[in-house]
Design a protein around this motif. Structure first.
Motif, PDB file in Angstrom:
ATOM      1  N   SER A  75       0.821  -1.217   0.000  1.00  0.00           N
ATOM      2  CA  SER A  75       0.000   0.000   0.000  1.00  0.00           C
ATOM      3  C   SER A  75       0.854   1.267   0.000  1.00  0.00           C
ATOM      4  O   SER A  75       0.324   2.371   0.041  1.00  0.00           O
ATOM      5  CB  SER A  75      -0.927  -0.003   1.216  1.00  0.00           C
ATOM      6  OG  SER A  75      -0.156  -0.011   2.400  1.00  0.00           O
ATOM      7  N   ALA A  76       2.178   1.106  -0.047  1.00  0.00           N
ATOM      8  CA  ALA A  76       3.080   2.267  -0.012  1.00  0.00           C
ATOM      9  C   ALA A  76       3.089   2.985  -1.355  1.00  0.00           C
ATOM     10  O   ALA A  76       3.100   2.362  -2.409  1.00  0.00           O
ATOM     11  CB  ALA A  76       4.493   1.820   0.342  1.00  0.00           C
ATOM     12  N   LYS A  77       3.065   4.302  -1.310  1.00  0.00           N
ATOM     13  CA  LYS A  77       3.112   5.143  -2.502  1.00  0.00           C
ATOM     14  C   LYS A  77       4.189   6.208  -2.306  1.00  0.00           C
ATOM     15  O   LYS A  77       4.522   6.577  -1.196  1.00  0.00           O
ATOM     16  CB  LYS A  77       1.772   5.855  -2.727  1.00  0.00           C
ATOM     17  CG  LYS A  77       0.592   4.937  -2.851  1.00  0.00           C
ATOM     18  CD  LYS A  77       0.258   4.726  -4.273  1.00  0.00           C
ATOM     19  CE  LYS A  77      -1.047   3.962  -4.372  1.00  0.00           C
ATOM     20  NZ  LYS A  77      -0.998   2.881  -5.260  1.00  0.00           N
ATOM     21  N   GLY A  78       4.707   6.707  -3.419  1.00  0.00           N
ATOM     22  CA  GLY A  78       5.707   7.766  -3.368  1.00  0.00           C
ATOM     23  C   GLY A  78       5.774   8.463  -4.711  1.00  0.00           C
ATOM     24  O   GLY A  78       5.121   8.058  -5.668  1.00  0.00           O
ATOM     25  N   TRP A  79       6.554   9.522  -4.784  1.00  0.00           N
ATOM     26  CA  TRP A  79       6.698  10.286  -6.025  1.00  0.00           C
ATOM     27  C   TRP A  79       8.083  10.103  -6.597  1.00  0.00           C
ATOM     28  O   TRP A  79       9.062  10.004  -5.852  1.00  0.00           O
ATOM     29  CB  TRP A  79       6.464  11.776  -5.781  1.00  0.00           C
ATOM     30  CG  TRP A  79       5.030  12.145  -5.688  1.00  0.00           C
ATOM     31  CD1 TRP A  79       4.246  12.618  -6.693  1.00  0.00           C
ATOM     32  CD2 TRP A  79       4.187  12.097  -4.543  1.00  0.00           C
ATOM     33  NE1 TRP A  79       2.970  12.860  -6.255  1.00  0.00           N
ATOM     34  CE2 TRP A  79       2.910  12.544  -4.927  1.00  0.00           C
ATOM     35  CE3 TRP A  79       4.383  11.694  -3.222  1.00  0.00           C
ATOM     36  CZ2 TRP A  79       1.843  12.618  -4.044  1.00  0.00           C
ATOM     37  CZ3 TRP A  79       3.321  11.768  -2.346  1.00  0.00           C
ATOM     38  CH2 TRP A  79       2.077  12.226  -2.766  1.00  0.00           C
ATOM     39  N   ARG A  80       8.185  10.074  -7.908  1.00  0.00           N
ATOM     40  CA  ARG A  80       9.492  10.065  -8.567  1.00  0.00           C
ATOM     41  C   ARG A  80      10.092  11.456  -8.409  1.00  0.00           C
ATOM     42  O   ARG A  80       9.416  12.458  -8.635  1.00  0.00           O
ATOM     43  CB  ARG A  80       9.351   9.770 -10.056  1.00  0.00           C
ATOM     44  CG  ARG A  80       8.979   8.363 -10.375  1.00  0.00           C
ATOM     45  CD  ARG A  80       8.944   8.186 -11.907  1.00  0.00           C
ATOM     46  NE  ARG A  80       8.449   6.891 -12.238  1.00  0.00           N
ATOM     47  CZ  ARG A  80       7.184   6.632 -12.566  1.00  0.00           C
ATOM     48  NH1 ARG A  80       6.299   7.595 -12.628  1.00  0.00           N
ATOM     49  NH2 ARG A  80       6.818   5.411 -12.849  1.00  0.00           N
ATOM     50  N   CYS A  81      11.375  11.522  -8.057  1.00  0.00           N
ATOM     51  CA  CYS A  81      12.060  12.806  -7.925  1.00  0.00           C
ATOM     52  C   CYS A  81      12.010  13.587  -9.231  1.00  0.00           C
ATOM     53  O   CYS A  81      11.800  14.803  -9.228  1.00  0.00           O
ATOM     54  CB  CYS A  81      13.511  12.610  -7.487  1.00  0.00           C
ATOM     55  SG  CYS A  81      13.675  12.072  -5.783  1.00  0.00           S
ATOM     56  N   SER A  82      12.172  12.902 -10.350  1.00  0.00           N
ATOM     57  CA  SER A  82      12.163  13.581 -11.650  1.00  0.00           C
ATOM     58  C   SER A  82      10.809  14.235 -11.927  1.00  0.00           C
ATOM     59  O   SER A  82      10.746  15.323 -12.492  1.00  0.00           O
ATOM     60  CB  SER A  82      12.525  12.609 -12.772  1.00  0.00           C
ATOM     61  OG  SER A  82      11.600  11.538 -12.823  1.00  0.00           O
ATOM     62  N   ASP A  83       9.703  13.581 -11.523  1.00  0.00           N
ATOM     63  CA  ASP A  83       8.372  14.166 -11.719  1.00  0.00           C
ATOM     64  C   ASP A  83       8.205  15.422 -10.876  1.00  0.00           C
ATOM     65  O   ASP A  83       7.678  16.435 -11.341  1.00  0.00           O
ATOM     66  CB  ASP A  83       7.274  13.159 -11.356  1.00  0.00           C
ATOM     67  CG  ASP A  83       7.160  12.018 -12.344  1.00  0.00           C
ATOM     68  OD1 ASP A  83       7.718  12.124 -13.457  1.00  0.00           O
ATOM     69  OD2 ASP A  83       6.507  11.014 -11.995  1.00  0.00           O
TER      70      ASP A  83
END
Length: 74
Positions: A33-41
């Motif tokens: 259930s873990a989510k995160g953002w790409r640094c490039s985005d």
């Protein structure tokens, strides 16, 4: 999430509204259930927050010279 909210100075509800509108990068699954953002985005959004727009589609095509080229539609 806390770090993204701090970085953007947006409220949680504004962040989710912008994700739904396609004017902020969506989080990606990190497994379970873990989510995160790409640094490039996030960096792309930081460069131009008002002009950020998610791409509709991305396809790899072969040019007439045989090179692989990404075709992006916004």
């Amino acid at each position: 999430m806390r770090e993204v909210l701090r970085m953007t100075a947006l409220s949680r509800s504004t962040l989710y509204r912008r994700i739904a509108d396609g004017t902020f990068p969506a989080p990606v699954s990190l497994g379970g259930s873990a989510k995160g953002w790409r640094c490039s985005d996030l960096e792309e959004w930081e460069q131009n927050p008002a002009g950020f727009k998610l791409m509709e589609s991305c396809a790899t095509i072969t040019s007439s010279q045989g090179a692989k080229v990404r075709q992006v539609r916004y």
